[in-house]
Each structure stands twice: as structure tokens, then as C-alpha cells.
Scaffold this active site. Structure first.
Site, PDB file in Angstrom:
ATOM      1  N   ASP A 109      -6.721  -9.669  -6.603  1.00 15.38           N
ATOM      2  CA  ASP A 109      -6.912  -8.390  -5.922  1.00 15.38           C
ATOM      3  C   ASP A 109      -8.323  -7.894  -6.217  1.00 15.38           C
ATOM      4  O   ASP A 109      -8.742  -7.854  -7.385  1.00 15.38           O
ATOM      5  CB  ASP A 109      -5.903  -7.366  -6.438  1.00 15.38           C
ATOM      6  N   ASP A 216      -8.502  -4.641  -1.552  1.00 15.20           N
ATOM      7  CA  ASP A 216      -7.810  -3.355  -1.541  1.00 15.20           C
ATOM      8  C   ASP A 216      -8.607  -2.302  -0.764  1.00 15.20           C
ATOM      9  O   ASP A 216      -9.840  -2.256  -0.839  1.00 15.20           O
ATOM     10  CB  ASP A 216      -7.613  -2.902  -2.994  1.00 15.20           C
ATOM     11  N   GLU A 275      -7.006  -5.059   3.129  1.00 16.92           N
ATOM     12  CA  GLU A 275      -5.941  -4.086   3.365  1.00 16.92           C
ATOM     13  C   GLU A 275      -6.498  -3.014   4.292  1.00 16.92           C
ATOM     14  O   GLU A 275      -7.341  -2.210   3.893  1.00 16.92           O
ATOM     15  CB  GLU A 275      -5.480  -3.458   2.044  1.00 16.92           C
ATOM     16  N   HIS A 352       3.874  -4.906  -2.340  1.00 17.51           N
ATOM     17  CA  HIS A 352       4.132  -4.084  -3.524  1.00 17.51           C
ATOM     18  C   HIS A 352       4.155  -2.593  -3.226  1.00 17.51           C
ATOM     19  O   HIS A 352       4.486  -1.801  -4.109  1.00 17.51           O
ATOM     20  CB  HIS A 352       3.055  -4.360  -4.572  1.00 17.51           C
ATOM     21  N   ASP A 353       3.805  -2.191  -2.015  1.00 18.20           N
ATOM     22  CA  ASP A 353       3.697  -0.776  -1.664  1.00 18.20           C
ATOM     23  C   ASP A 353       4.832  -0.272  -0.783  1.00 18.20           C
ATOM     24  O   ASP A 353       4.788   0.867  -0.327  1.00 18.20           O
ATOM     25  CB  ASP A 353       2.365  -0.514  -0.941  1.00 18.20           C
TER      26      ASP A 353
END
Length: 587
Positions: A109, A216, A275, A352-353
Site C-alpha cells: 500500500d 491510497d 484508489e 478492507h473498507d
């Protein structure tokens, strides 16, 4: 690892990452090797053979950097070190080697919109107004209302509730943070800052052999640095939604092109998966992912994760009813926008969100749970683009039980919304908000994806021999890897089968042209994948009752390739949550 040989496919140059399946590992919850209750890198290494057996090609490791962990590692205090609870840099090097030995790649990440307030850069920046790193972050003086009360520089609402500005008593100025106050935003307009980011966060890890990054918050680096107030859309509040002030800002494409040229391209065919939020125009998204633009390999469009969420930032966790046409519209949009271009796309429905896909999009009732998970797997493996699955998705993990109280929830974002709601109830502003937010969190909260991975039926699901940092799901004895590995009809066995089919029919599934067939139908989702004379038909029942198969006539001339029911059927009716894939004989 050297890139695979370049070949031409229907969608242009076949970079290695186009046909890859990515598996996201959330390290805190994946596998604990030492019994301290936290997952760690040695635990990931232990499970590399399992990941290889599943049939994935890339392991995406969520943040494992040194961090105070206010936001589960997305608040980084040192890009060049690993959180001690996770292990060491040497452990990451061993993980890289183990992935490569198994023919897989590893991506990390890349979190460079902000750092932790404990990062040495920010510590220097806040030490004095004259510090050389002062301009590495955004500092602004206060303003005052008509009564002389100190106020933030702007009226922006942040992602975790509250203002985007925090007052620093030492230097008597505010600093900007789109997320938690412990996550100050880096100033990408400062060239020296950008160069430091490239060295510390990117080259440091590429030099160790990682194969790329999930990037990210990729479209938030460029702000409108004159910081105008956001329009007032909520007259009852000082802080206002202000996403337009920092998403897709004026220099964002310049920054990404520079990052590609200076920090990524010298290392070869490095993959970057951005993202991307709040970018509804496909033409604009294409600027990010066009091969000619040289910015990103592809992006995760967050629209599918927003299904069922409130329509504004402040109402994000107010659960909204939705219809299947909303999902169809989103899938169709991001499946078709690259056709005839040099861009690339992704396919995913968990990360994961977000809450678990079975619980959100199908049914986690005991009688439907497994068939629902398999139906969603069929949908995903037939999608164009690079497929990404999230840990536990391959065994059909589901949301935490609805009866769990807020005390079991850990996520900074969800807890922020809940406490804000409690305050609104206490002040009489909105007596129902606490209940409505809790109802939303039971379906949508990020916590659901962060429950410990369910490996077996031993205490704590085999995740740890100690006390897990987050409660293990009550159903781990029913839903776990060990049980499913021994069952040829399990969700896990099904995923292994359909991932192989995805590779076998790669021109149709990975590179195929997408077309929705029954857009207005609120019960079934049917689509065609095609490339030349080859065709695949996908029919999916999103309800718990039998439905007519509107595409039965088309299916009659095709071969049934896969079904999520153990007893295959050529019936013109679809059983509850049934999914089928047909292919033409010419395929």
C-alpha cells in the site's frame, strides 16, 4: 522478477498485471505467528502456499509500516520501517522472496496523501514556523468570527467527522487533515516534499523487490490551495461537505505523471492500482489509466462499495435501500469505459473498507450463505479487467452478527460517526440518528472486513493462540478454511475452480467486451461477454426465490460452463441465488 513476455491481446499490450488475480491481505487480521493477538508478516509467509493453491497471482499487503495505528496503519510514522507488532523489514524481504518462489508477486500500500503526526517530517514541520519542513504540510492562520472567536481557516468537513483543521497551540496555526487529526496532509505542491516521498515511500521498497503498489487516496494529492470555503449545504452546521476542494485537483495529473516518470518507470513494468473516489466521468478516469498518459496502471472505482450508503459524506452510514439496477449501472459503467481505448480496469466487490459482499449484496442466512458466495464468485470471475479478492471472500466470510454491540467495533471512522450521532441525540438535534447510524454500521462498517481470518475450528479460528485484537466471528466453526479444503463442494473449492476457468477463458472473461442484457430486471442480472465470435452468457439470480431465466432462449444454444449448484440444471428457471455461465461452442 522479470515481466512476462509481451504479447498482443484483444485489449492491446498484455502487461503481466492485466491477467493477474490480486489477493488483499489485511495483516492485523490474517495470521498471528506468535500468539500476541495481532497478525504479522511471518503469519503471511506461513500462508503463502495456501495463497498459491488458491490460484492468485499477486498478494496486496495492506499497510504494515511503523505507525501509531490510529487508522490501522494508514497513519504512517516511518515509510522505511515496519510496525514492530508486524515484524521487520527483513521479514518483508523474506515475504517478497517467498511470493516470488511461488510464482506470485507482492505489492504494498502506498499511502502518501498524508503521514502520521508522529512522522519525523511533521514533527519538524510543527516545531516552528521557520522550520525548513514547515511547508511540507498545510499550515494556515486562524480566522475570527464577529465576536472574536477563533475559527478554522475553512468550513470543511473531514472524512472521519469534524473539521479538516486542527489547532496547534505551539505555533498558533491550524494544519490540514482530510482524515483523522493524527493524519496531517502532505503538501504535494512542494517539489522537495515530492522528491522525499519518492525516495522514502517508493524507491526504498522497489529496491527491495516489491512489484508495485495499491495507491491510497490517489486523486487527493492536489488541493485547491487558496482554500475557499465550501458551499453551505447544511445550514445547521459550520462544517460542510467539501470533497470538490481536494478531489481531482488542478495539478493531480502533473503529479502522477512525475511520480511515474521519476519513481516508477525506471523499475520496469511496475503495477500501480489507484484508489479513485468521486470521479464519476469515465472520460476523466481514462486520463488516470490510459497507457499513453503514463500515470496509473488501473484504478479501483469505489462506486460498488458505496451501494447502500448515504448520498453525502455526513450521511455515509445512514443505510439506504437500493435496487439491482444500481449495481448493474455501476458494473456496466466501469466494465465498458475502456473498450476501444488503451486503458485498463478492475473488478472487485470486497476490500478492507466495506462490509462483506455476501451480507450486503446477497444473503448471509444459513440456507443461502454458501450459494450466495458462489453466485458472487461467478459474477466476479466473468468480469473484464484485473480481479481483486479480499481475504476471507474465498470462504464466504460474512458480516459480524447483528446483535454485536458498538463495543465490538474498532474502526476510527465508524466510531466517529457513532459518537457524533450520540451527541446529536443528546442535544436534541436528531433523536433517531444514533439508531440509524448503528443500523448502517451493522451492514456497512469497515469493521466487518477486519474480523480475524477463519482458518479452522480451533479456538479463535486458528488466527491466534492468544487473545485476538478484534473479536472472532461467532460462526468460525462453520465457516473456515480447514473445513472447506476437505469439501469439494465448498465455497473455497468453488473459487479455485472458477479462478482456473477465468484463466482458461481469459479472452472472454479478462479481455472480453461487456454487455448488460436485462437492465430493468430487479431480480436477475444477466450479461454477455464477447470477443470476436466467442461469447459467454452469465445469468445471476439476486433473490431468495426462484426466478424465470429471461435469457433461456440464448442459453439453449450454448454449453453450461459453471453453476453454483452442485446439481446442474438446464431449467429455464433460476433457483434462489443461482448463477450460471454459458459459453458458445466456438469458445
Amino acid at each position: 522478477m522479470s515481466p512476462s513476455a509481451i504479447e498482443t491481446v484483444p485489449t492491446g499490450t498484455n502487461n503481466w498485471w492485466k491477467e493477474a488475480t490480486i489477493y488483499q491481505v489485511y495483516p492485523a487480521s490474517f495470521k498471528d505467528s506468535n500468539g500476541d493477538g495481532w497478525g504479522d508478516i511471518l503469519g503471511v509467509i506461513e500462508k503463502v502456499p495456501y495463497l498459491h493453491s488458491l490460484g492468485v497471482d499477486v498478494v496486496w499487503l495492506s499497510p504494515m509500516y511503523d505507525s501509531p495505528m490510529h487508522d490501522m496503519g494508514y497513519d504512517i510514522s516511518d515509510y522505511e520501517n515496519v510496525l514492530p507488532a508486524y515484524g521487520t523489514v527483513a521479514d518483508i524481504e523474506k515475504l517478497i522472496d517467498e511470493c516470488h518462489k511461488h510464482g506470485m508477486r507482492l505489492i504494498l500500500d502506498l499511502v502518501v496523501n498524508h503521514t502520521s503526526d508522529q512522522h519525523k517530517w511533521f514533527q519538524e514541520s510543527r516545531s516552528s514556523k521557520g522550520n525548513p519542513k514547515r511547508d511540507w504540510y498545510f499550515w494556515r492562520p486562524p480566522r475570527y468570527d464577529a465576536y472574536g472567536n477563533r475559527m478554522p481557516p475553512t468550513n470543511y468537513r473531514g472524512y472521519f467527522a469534524g473539521s479538516t483543521w486542527t489547532w496547534d497551540e505551539h505555533t498558533q496555526e491550524y494544519y490540514l487533515h482530510l482524515y483523522a487529526k493524527e493524519q496531517p496532509d502532505l503538501n504535494w505542491d512542494n517539489e522537495v516534499t515530492r522528491k522525499a516521498i519518492y525516495d522514502s515511500a517508493i524507491r526504498f521498497w522497489l529496491d527491495k523487490g516489491v512489484d508495485g503498489f495499491r495507491v491510497d487516496t490517489v486523486n487527493k494529492y492536489s488541493k485547491h490551495t487558496d482554500f475557499p470555503d465550501a458551499p453551505i449545504t447544511d445550514p445547521k452546521s459550520f462544517i460542510q461537505p467539501a470533497i470538490g476542494m481536494w478531489c481531482n485537483g488542478p495539478r493531480i495529473h502533473e503529479f502522477l505523471r512525475e511520480m511515474y516518470d521519476e519513481a516508477l518507470e525506471p523499475y520496469g513494468d511496475v503495477v500501480t492500482v489507484g484508489e479513485l473516489a468521486n470521479t464519476p466521468d469515465p472520460a476523466h478516469v481514462l486520463k488516470y489509466v490510459s497507457a499513453a498518459e503514463k500515470q496509473l496502471s488501473m484504478v479501483f472505482h469505489l462506486d460498488i462499495g458505496h451501494i447502500g450508503m448515504g448520498h453525502s459524506l455526513e450521511d455515509k452510514y445512514i443505510l439506504q435501500p437500493w435496487e439491482l439496477t444500481e449495481m448493474k449501472s455501476i458494473v456496466n459503467k466501469w466494465q465498458t469505459f475502456i473498450e476501444g481505448t488503451d486503458g485498463w480496469t478492475t473488478a472487485f466487490c470486497e476490500n478492507h473498507d466495506n462490509g462483506r459482499s455476501v451480507s450486503r449484496f446477497a444473503s448471509d442466512a444459513p440456507e443461502f450463505r454458501e450459494v450466495s458466495a458462489k453466485m458472487l464468485a461467478l459474477m466476479m470471475v466473468a468480469m473484464t479487467g484485473t480481479l481483486s479478492i479480499y481475504q476471507g471472500q474465498e470462504i464466504g466470510m460474512i458480516n459480524a452478527p447483528r446483535e454485536w454491540s458498538i463495543d465490538e467495533y474498532k474502526d476510527i471512522e465508524g466510531l466517529g460517526y457513532y459518537r457524533e450521532a450520540q451527541n446529536q441525540v443528546a442535544s436534541g438535534v436528531d433523536p433517531t440518528r444514533e439508531k440509524r447510524i448503528m443500523d448502517g454500521l451493522r451492514i456497512l462498517a469497515r469493521d466487518h472486513a477486519r474480523l480475524p481470518m477463519q482458518w479452522d475450528d480451533s479456538p479463535e479460528a486458528g488466527f491466534t493462540t492468544g487473545k485476538p485484537w478484534m473479536r472472532t466471528h461467532d460462526l468460525y466453526r462453520d465457516i473456515n478454511v480447514k473445513k472447506q479444503e476437505a469439501d469439494p463442494d465448498s465455497v473455497l473449492s468453488f473459487w479455485k475452480k472458477v479462478l482456473r476457468l477465468r484463466k482458461d477463458y481469459r479472452q472472454l472473461f479478462i479481455h472480453g467486451k461487456f454487455e448488460v442484457l436485462d437492465f430493468e430486471n430487479l431480480e436477475t442480472f444477466c450479461f454477455v461477454k464477447s470477443r470476436g465470435e466467442k461469447r459467454a452468457l452469465v445469468v445471476l439470480n439476486f433473490t431468495g426465490i426462484e426466478q424465470p431465466c429471461s435469457q433461456a432462449e440464448m442459453a439453449a444454444g450454448m454449453k453450461l460452463l459453471a453453476s453454483n449448484y452442485s446439481e446442474c440444471s438446464s431449467s429455464q428457471r433460476l433457483r434462489p441465488y443461482e448463477g450460471r455461465i454459458y459459453v458458445s461452442d466456438k469458445s
